[in-house]
Structure formats: C-alpha cells, structure tokens
Design a protein around this motif. Structure first.
Motif, mmCIF file in Angstrom:
data_model
loop_
_atom_site.group_PDB
_atom_site.id
_atom_site.type_symbol
_atom_site.label_atom_id
_atom_site.label_comp_id
_atom_site.label_asym_id
_atom_site.label_seq_id
_atom_site.Cartn_x
_atom_site.Cartn_y
_atom_site.Cartn_z
ATOM 1 N N ARG A 588 37.818 72.666 17.238
ATOM 2 C CA ARG A 588 38.169 74.082 17.132
ATOM 3 C C ARG A 588 38.592 74.393 15.700
ATOM 4 O O ARG A 588 39.137 73.539 15.000
ATOM 5 C CB ARG A 588 39.317 74.417 18.078
ATOM 6 N N ARG A 593 43.559 77.523 19.007
ATOM 7 C CA ARG A 593 42.457 77.231 19.927
ATOM 8 C C ARG A 593 42.492 75.768 20.376
ATOM 9 O O ARG A 593 42.142 75.454 21.515
ATOM 10 C CB ARG A 593 41.110 77.563 19.265
ATOM 11 N N THR A 597 42.911 75.018 24.347
ATOM 12 C CA THR A 597 41.844 74.221 24.965
ATOM 13 C C THR A 597 42.399 72.944 25.582
ATOM 14 O O THR A 597 42.058 72.577 26.721
ATOM 15 C CB THR A 597 40.775 73.874 23.907
ATOM 16 N N SER A 650 41.226 69.841 15.419
ATOM 17 C CA SER A 650 40.883 70.819 14.392
ATOM 18 C C SER A 650 39.983 70.132 13.372
ATOM 19 O O SER A 650 39.438 69.055 13.635
ATOM 20 C CB SER A 650 42.150 71.370 13.743
ATOM 21 N N ASP A 667 33.274 74.689 17.422
ATOM 22 C CA ASP A 667 33.237 76.082 16.996
ATOM 23 C C ASP A 667 32.239 76.233 15.853
ATOM 24 O O ASP A 667 32.056 75.312 15.035
ATOM 25 C CB ASP A 667 34.616 76.532 16.504
ATOM 26 N N GLY A 706 32.717 79.628 19.871
ATOM 27 C CA GLY A 706 33.279 80.521 18.865
ATOM 28 C C GLY A 706 32.281 81.511 18.316
ATOM 29 O O GLY A 706 32.503 82.102 17.252
ATOM 30 N N GLU A 717 34.285 84.497 16.371
ATOM 31 C CA GLU A 717 35.699 84.296 16.712
ATOM 32 C C GLU A 717 36.544 84.867 15.577
ATOM 33 O O GLU A 717 36.354 84.497 14.407
ATOM 34 C CB GLU A 717 35.965 82.804 16.907
#
Length: 946
Positions: A588, A593, A597, A650, A667, A706, A717
């Motif tokens: 993400r 997010r 998630t 991330s 994403d 996303g 997003e």
C-alpha cells in the motif's frame, strides 16, 4: 630556524589544570608535521595524485603546500584580538613588546577578527609581500579562513581588515612574519613561492586541503597525544618523535590498497562472494568488471539490470578493480533507507572478510552511517573491536574476527565519513551538497573512495537536485562512481552523466576546461537492456549486455472495487489464491491503508498477517526487517518459509530487501516502482524442503489496487495522487500498464520499454484522458520547480574555474548536518518529522521501557528526576519512533517536550528526543488525537486522515 622571544611568547592553547600551556609555534609545528604524515601515509594515493596535479604532477610540491598551510593555519592567533583572552599569557606577551589592551572589553569588536579570518588576511598580506597577486593569494588564505569549518564570506572578509587594533602593529607584524617564515622554511615552501605566484588553485584543491588541515589541527589539539609545555618561554626545538609517537598511539588506518585482484572475473566472484566452484558470473557482472578494468580514467558507470541480477556484487567487484587502478582508499555505498543500509552493511563486511581470507591486507576502518547505526549489532561489535586497538595494545589484542574494525576516533559525526568503508543512507552523500559546517571533511572522505549509489532511481526532485550537485563535485575529484538501477528513465540517465562530466571540466589536470563530446543519442532512448553507460574522459559510451536468461512471466490485472474500499475483493482474492498455502505481499502507498488492510485481513487470516511500514520504533523495525529476511529471503537464509502468510507493507519492502513472494497485490505507483515491487515475485528458485510454491501459485501473479480503471480517466486513490507520487505519474503509469491487463509482463524483457514509455516525452494516454493529464502535468511541474528552487537555496555552488577562492562557499549554512530527522529534512523534501522516545506507564504513573522488548531490555524502570545511566539510555534510544507529518507542528512538539523530564537533557543519547508515554495497552494522546502503539501494528493514529 631561530624565533625571537616575542614570537616564542605567543600562545595557542591556554593553561590546563596542571598550569601547562602550548606555544603557538609548537602547535604550528605539530599541525604541519601531522599534515605531512597524513599526506604520506593516510591519504589515498588517488587524492595525493589529484592534489599533485595542481603542481603539474609534482608530489613533493603538493606535500610542501599542504604542510605549509597546516603550519600557518593558526597564524591568526598571533593577534591582540585572540591573545587578550588569557590575562596571564597576554601579560607575558606584553612583556615582550606585543602591546594589547588589559582586557577584552577594550577590544569590543574582537568578533570581527576571529583567528580564522585574521589568519586568512595575514597569509594574504604575507604572500603579497612576496610579490603575489591578491587573486592568487586569496585561494591560499581561504584555507586558513575555513579551518573551523566555514570559509569567510565577502562581508566578513571586508569588515575585519578595517580594524588594525585587532591585528596589531609594530612588533606584532614582525612576529607574524617570523611565524609565517618558519612554516615556509620547515615545509620547503620558501624556495617555491616565486614559481607558485601565478598558480591557479582549483576549488577542489582548496576544499580538500582545508579538510586535511582541519584533521591535522584536531589531532594536534589533542593534549592526550601531544602534551602541553611547561615553563614561561620554552626553547624552540625540532622533536621528530613528538608527532610520530602521537600518531602511533592514534593508529589511523592506512588507505585500502587492493592487490592481487584476480584477472579472471569468474575467479574473482567465486573468491569474494563464496560461490560454488562451478558458478559463473552473469553477463552484466562480467561487463561491469570489464569497464572497470579497461576505462582510460575514472568516471561514472551506470548499471541498469533487472532486480535480483546481482548489481550489488557487480559494483563491489568492479570497485576493487577501480581502487587498484585509480588509487582510491575505500568504498562508500549509499542506499535509500536505514533498513537497506543495515542489510548492505552485512554484505559489505562479508565481502571484506572474504577478501581478507585471501591473504589480502584489507585493514582500515568501516562505519555504518545513519541515525540508528548504534543499534546494529554487527557494527557495534566492530566498534568494540576498534576500541581495543586504539592506544598502547599488544599484537594479540589487535586481532579481530573481521577484516575491518570501526575506529573510535573516526566514529564521530563529523569524522565518520573519513573511514575507509562507509555504508549508509543516501543522506550521507547528499549532505556533501548541503551548505553545512565542516563540509570539507565530507568532501575529503568522498574524494578517496569509490562511490556506489544503489537504487538511484528512488529519489524525488528535491533529492535529485542535491544528487546532481554532488555528482558534479565527484567529477571534479575524479571519483569513480557506480550508479545502480533496475529501472532508470532516460532523462535521469542523461542528467547524471552531464553532472559528472561538467564537474570533470573544473577539476585539476588534463581534463580541466576540455570540451565535452556530445552524449550519444541512444542514451536518450532505449538502446537495450541490461545496459551499461559510462563516462570516459570527455566521451560517453554504452554497452548493451546479453541477458542472463532469468525470466519471469507475471500475469497482471486490476483487482476491482473502489479506490478506497477494495477490502472485500482483496479478501476474496487471497482466500482463493492461498487456499493451498503460499506467501503474498500486499503493498500500500500509505501507512493508513497498510493498517486498515492488515486489520481486516487479520480477521480473515488470524496469526498469518505481518505488518511492515515506517512507523515502528527502531528496535521493532530492525526486528521486523530481520524477520522478513528470515521468512521470505533467499533460500540459504529463509530455511523455514511459512506455509501460508501475508505481508502487508508500505514502500519499505520495494527497495533492496531480498524478499521473495508467490503473489503480489500492489497499489498503483509510477511504472518503475510497480516493476520494482513485481521484482519481489518468484525472485528465487526454491528446492525441495525450502517451501515449494503451491500449484495454484507456480505462475507469478500481480494485481493492481488504488485505481479504478472503469473510469475515464482512471480514478486514483486520493492520498497517492495528492501527496505521494502526484496524479501525473500515476496516470502515465496506468496508461502504459493498461495494455497488459489480463495478460502478462515479462521480467526483465519488458522493463526498459515500459519505463522509457512512462517517462518519455510522447503521449501515452488515450485521447479522452488528455484534459486530466494536462492539468496533472501542470501541477507536477509547478511542484517540481518549487522543490528544486527550495533545494537550491541551501546547496553549495558547483566547482568554478581554477584560481577563484571559495569565499562564501557555505554562507547561510544550516549548521552541522546530521543523521536525525532534522538533518534528513534538510536534503529530503518536506518538513522534518518529529522523533520521540516511546515509554510505557502503569496505573501509578511509573515509567518503564516497553514490556515486549527482549529480556534485559523490557520493563526497565525509567527515572524522571535524574539522568538515565548510559545503559538504560541506550535502550530508551532504541525506542525512538518517527511521528507522522500530522504532528510536525509547534503545538504537538511543545506538548511532548513539556512532558519530557529536564534531567534527560544531560544524556548524549536521548537529549534530542521528547517523550511519548503510552499505557500498558499502548494507548496515548498527542493533543486531541488518540494514538496507539503495538509491536504488531506500529503506531496508529485514531481517525487520522494522513
């Protein structure tokens, strides 16, 4: 050379506790002798050669100039403005005819003639008296003016000379002449002054010699190494053992001088990376070593090759050849993050150990250079080993289990870049372009190394602006540079080459002022992949390398669902795809997010979800990085791969971490970063017993989230489009990836074409997207120009034509550049985020270290009325946590500092970080925002919009 009693009475260091003092002549002699030793034994041969090129290659002349400038560095202390500071020593000087007022108060403008600026002027005047032109003299004088870390600017230069009472007249002038003449005679400069009067020193020479003078001065000022003098007027003498004994105790490491580098590339790789006897280097590794061994001079080499192709090993092997050919004394490896730096540190130590096992004398010092280096166990072990060889130890104590140690004198913030081998975040390199105190030391450290830039594509406009400036200086210093990337846009490739070559024009030697050949047109396009591009003198060359044959077909599609609510679709996908087991990565673009998630997936897959992002405290972040490699790394490390697991992360997972997943959900990001993330799919071949891939995941699969591609143009997003990457690059990424949806991308075959299309000048989006893309481009252009303008405000000037003094080189500087959040904020775009120390409290209000830390570190009582002892403070520092940008404001910072015990300010380990208390369950508050910290999820901000 005989000195008058007046000259002998001038002091450099005032009384110590024993009543001893240091005459200025002795300190000048010490500094000159130390500089000579450093020139002979400590500087890398390539740096010596670079300095000698200023004197038509005459090494003896270069040494004379360096020792002379070190010898006169404190000439400005022979002035009333300085000498008046000590009552007793000043009176002794008055008794020798050196008049000055009785008190400092009678020289109210002393600040205008700091001894650095005074020395700058006195040397210029002395050289003018020898028949020199002022322009030439200023380029020498500025070394004295800058030896405290900041060269004078034009305002300081002009203001101070209008006050003769600060400089002295009569007998003062005679003493100043005597001291300068002594330094000239001792260094061998006297007989060369006439031939040097029209010499045009380059900016690089001025910077590097200032750095060398700073180091010499610091060593010469160490009373433990060089004792003060007794008596009122010590006799002038030549004590050759004084500095040699001091340097013997300090034991600075010699430059790395690789020898016996195998000519056969396969043999080199097997020896250095401990490969099986039948292992063969990949074509890009062969090509990199070939360029390193045949290029006519040092240059910039850009290696573009797929993820997992061994670019790091190629760079390390090439650096050994480069160091042997060009006389560099070490290596610097710069990476995007602390986590990737930690992983690289282990790899570099292994490489050096393998070199040492071949009976090659590696020696030298190594440093891990980032704000959390003190928590790296391997580095701390090397620090302890380094301490054992500092002073007065026998040979048995010299032995360490590794080929290098971390030398304690070189471990300080200002000196760490002088170590032979430096592994750290890219900030350490970018700081070399930042106006900051003692910048010359960073340049001195860089000039003697091979520089390796990993993941060179991973930097935004602000950071790239600094990188371009630093590459210009590296070109001036003839530093060999290896830049590594899997996915480099053509315009970035050209910009890096142009910066390095532009610097080469302003360096010393034959290349100075030489016209540069045009960069070949194929550099701007897609000549092939893998690709090597390198500068060689005024030329730029390219070589398309044969692929290694490693290919991964990755089927790609859009997951579905709205851009901000895709959890139902994601859960369904993972439930089906992992029905027979397997390991998936969900990437993400924002921490919010990631947390949303992970919370949902944990309900569906209890105990099978791991979270990785940037909001973990230091100890937890390092533990998590290690666990990721233990579970999902290469087969030789991840021997117990989970049967089924999901990592929700991330961007921390996309750079340099050698992790391998069966399925990817990501994403939408710029095309090159999507490809980087896809490089974590099916990265390694796994044998029986090492976690074979389930039958449903034998083919690599990736899904984009996303983005809603059912809209025209696609809906993005919001946080990714506004704050992370910008809508323009996300729309271009969607445009070049869209034709592959429902089909597959082949790695590495499709990488170069996709990246060049995404970043190229041509229109790639459908016509009905044009309005949105045009608006997004305008927003991106305005933001980029603002970022670049902001970066330029704090950047040093590029090298200029030889002969111009570096006056004002770091004017309006930011102070000391360092590794903490504030320091990173100087070279990374955006406001610096606040770093805090997380502590837990019980119902009675007592504070203690978090209870989940390992035994011996967790639940330790923390005092609030007194300074924590160093052992406890070290544990507390490992609980440092970087807050999200939403708390980078005065109100939040004031509240956190108000809760921080004042006694903590006395601890060197924690004094710069305020406290963030949380209860036993991890709950706390900052202002009106509720937060929670757990070792599983990291920091969560309740109802946060970040």
């Amino acid at each position: 050379m005989v000195l008058s009693e007046a000259a002998r009475s001038v002091w450099a260091k005032s009384f110590n506790e024993a009543g001893d003092w240091l005459p200025l002549w002795q300190h000048m002699d010490d500094s000159a002798d130390i500089a000579g030793w450093l020139f002979d034994h400590w500087l890398a041969p390539g740096v010596v050669r670079l300095l000698a090129e200023e004197f038509a290659g005459d090494v003896t002349a270069a040494r004379a100039a360096v020792t002379f400038l070190a010898g006169v560095h404190d000439l400005g202390k022979a002035t009333p403005a300085f000498a008046v500071q000590n009552t007793v020593l000043a009176q002794r000087m008055r008794d020798q005819g050196l008049y000055m007022p009785p008190t400092k108060a009678e020289l109210p403008e002393r600040h205008l003639a700091h001894h650095t600026v005074a020395g700058h002027h006195l040397l210029i005047e002395w050289l003018l008296g020898k028949g020199w032109q002022k322009r030439s003299a200023r380029a020498w004088g500025v070394v004295l003016g800058g030896h405290h870390g900041v060269p004078p600017d034009s305002a300081a230069e002009n203001a101070s000379r209008n006050h003769p009472e600060l400089y002295g007249t009569g007998a003062w002038r005679t003493v100043q002449q005597e001291l300068a003449e002594r330094a000239a005679v001792r260094s061998g400069t006297s007989e060369r002054l006439a031939e040097w009067e029209n010499l045009k020193l380059s900016a690089g020479f001025q910077v590097l010699v200032t750095g060398l003078v700073i180091v010499s001065d610091w060593i010469a000022s160490n009373e433990d190494l060089l004792p003060f003098s007794t008596g009122e007027l010590p006799e002038v003498s030549e004590n050759v053992e004084r500095t040699s004994r001091a340097l013997g105790e300090l034991r600075l490491p010699a430059p790395w001088r690789p020898n016996g580098v195998p000519n056969d590339v396969a043999e080199l790789f097997r020896a250095r990376f401990r490969l099986p006897a039948d292992a063969a280097p990949r074509p890009v590794q062969h090509a990199a070593c070939e360029v390193a061994g045949t290029a006519s001079e040092p240059g910039l080499v850009i290696i573009e090759a797929p993820m997992g192709e061994g670019k790091t090993e190629a760079a390390l092997a090439a650096s050994e050849t480069m160091a042997a050919r060009w006389g560099t004394g070490g290596v610097l490896v710069a990476l995007p993050t602390q986590a990737t730096s930690d992983a690289m540190f282990h790899r570099v130590v292994d490489w050096l150990d393998a070199m040492g096992a071949e009976d090659q004398q590696v020696g030298g010092a190594i440093t891990l250079s980032h704000g959390k280096a003190r928590f790296n166990r391997l580095f701390q072990g090397l620090v302890r080993a380094g301490r054992s060889i500092e002073v007065g130890c026998d040979e048995k104590q010299d032995r360490t289990p590794h080929a290098v140690v971390a030398h304690s004198w070189l471990s300080g913030r200002k000196k760490s870049q002088l170590a032979n081998f430096t592994i750290g975040t890219i900030d350490q390199l970018l700081f070399a372009g930042l106006k900051s105190r003692h910048l010359m030391l960073r340049h001195l450290g860089l000039a003697g190394k091979v520089v390796i830039l990993d993941e060179v594509h991973a930097y935004d406009a602000h950071m790239n602006s600094y990188l371009i400036k630093v590459l210009t200086w590296l070109g001036a210093y003839r530093v060999p540079v290896l830049a590594l990337s899997a996915t480099l846009p053509a315009d970035r490739r050209r910009a890096l080459l142009e910066a390095y070559r532009q610097g080469r024009k302003y360096g010393p030697g034959d290349g100075a002022g030489q016209d540069l050949a045009a960069i070949p047109a194929d550099v701007d396009g897609n000549p092939g992949y893998p690709l090597l591009t390198w500068s060689e003198g005024p030329q730029v060359r390219t070589k398309v390398v044969e692929p290694s044959g490693r290919r991964t077909e990755v089927s790609i599609d859009v997951l579905g669902g709205s851009v901000e609510d895709d959890l139902d679709a994601l859960t369904c996908l993972l439930r089906d795809a992992l029905s027979e087991g397997g390991c998936a990565a969900v990437v993400r673009n924002t921490v919010r997010r990631v947390l949303d998630t992970a919370s949902r997936l944990e309900q569906e897959f209890p105990g099978e979800v791991t979270v990785a992002h940037s909001r973990f405290m230091a100890a937890d972040r390092m533990r998590k990085d290690s666990e990721l490699l233990d579970r999902f790394g290469s087969p030789d490390r991840a021997v117990r791969r989970p049967e089924r697991h999901i990592v929700v992360a991330s961007q921390v997972i996309e750079q340099s971490l050698d992790v391998d997943f069966d399925l990817l959900v990501t994403d939408l990001a710029p095309a090159d970063l999507v490809l980087q993330r896809m490089g974590r799919l099916h990265r390694h071949q796994r044998g029986t017993g090492q976690g074979d891939r389930p039958s449903t995941l034998r083919s690599a699969r990736a899904y984009l989230t996303g983005v809603d591609c059912t809209q025209n143009p696609p809906e993005l997003e919001p946080a990714s489009a506004r704050h992370i990457y910008g809508a323009y690059w996300l729309l271009r990424s969607a445009a070049v990836l869209q034709p592959y949806f429902g089909s597959s991308i082949t790695l590495p075959d499709d990488i170069a074409a996709l990246v060049q299309r995404a970043y190229g000048p041509e229109q790639v989006e459908p016509e009905d997207w044009r309005g949105a893309v045009s608006e997004a481009w305008q927003q991106w252009r305005e933001r980029t120009e603002s970022r670049e303008s902001k970066a330029r405000d704090f950047q040093i000037a590029a090298p200029t034509r030889p002969g111009k003094a570096i006056i004002g080189w770091v004017s309006a500087n930011v102070g000391e550049a360092d590794d903490d959040a504030q320091g990173q904020g100087q070279v990374r775009d955006g406001a610096p985020t606040l770093e805090v120390i997380l502590v837990q409290h019980d119902e009675s209000g007592h504070w203690f270290t978090p209870n989940w830390l390992p035994q011996g570190s967790g639940k330790l009582a923390i005092p609030r009325e007194e300074t924590p002892p160093d052992g406890l403070a070290q544990v507390m520092a490992s609980c440092s946590l970087r807050l999200p940008l939403t708390f980078s404001n005065a109100d939040a910072e004031e509240e956190l500092w108000a809760a921080t015990p004042p006694a903590w300010e006395q601890s060197a380990l924690i004094y710069r970080m305020p406290v963030l208390p949380v209860d036993a369950d991890g709950w706390g508050r900052i202002g009106d925002r509720q937060i929670r910290y757990t070792p599983e999820m990291g920091l969560e901000v309740v109802d946060s919009a970040d």
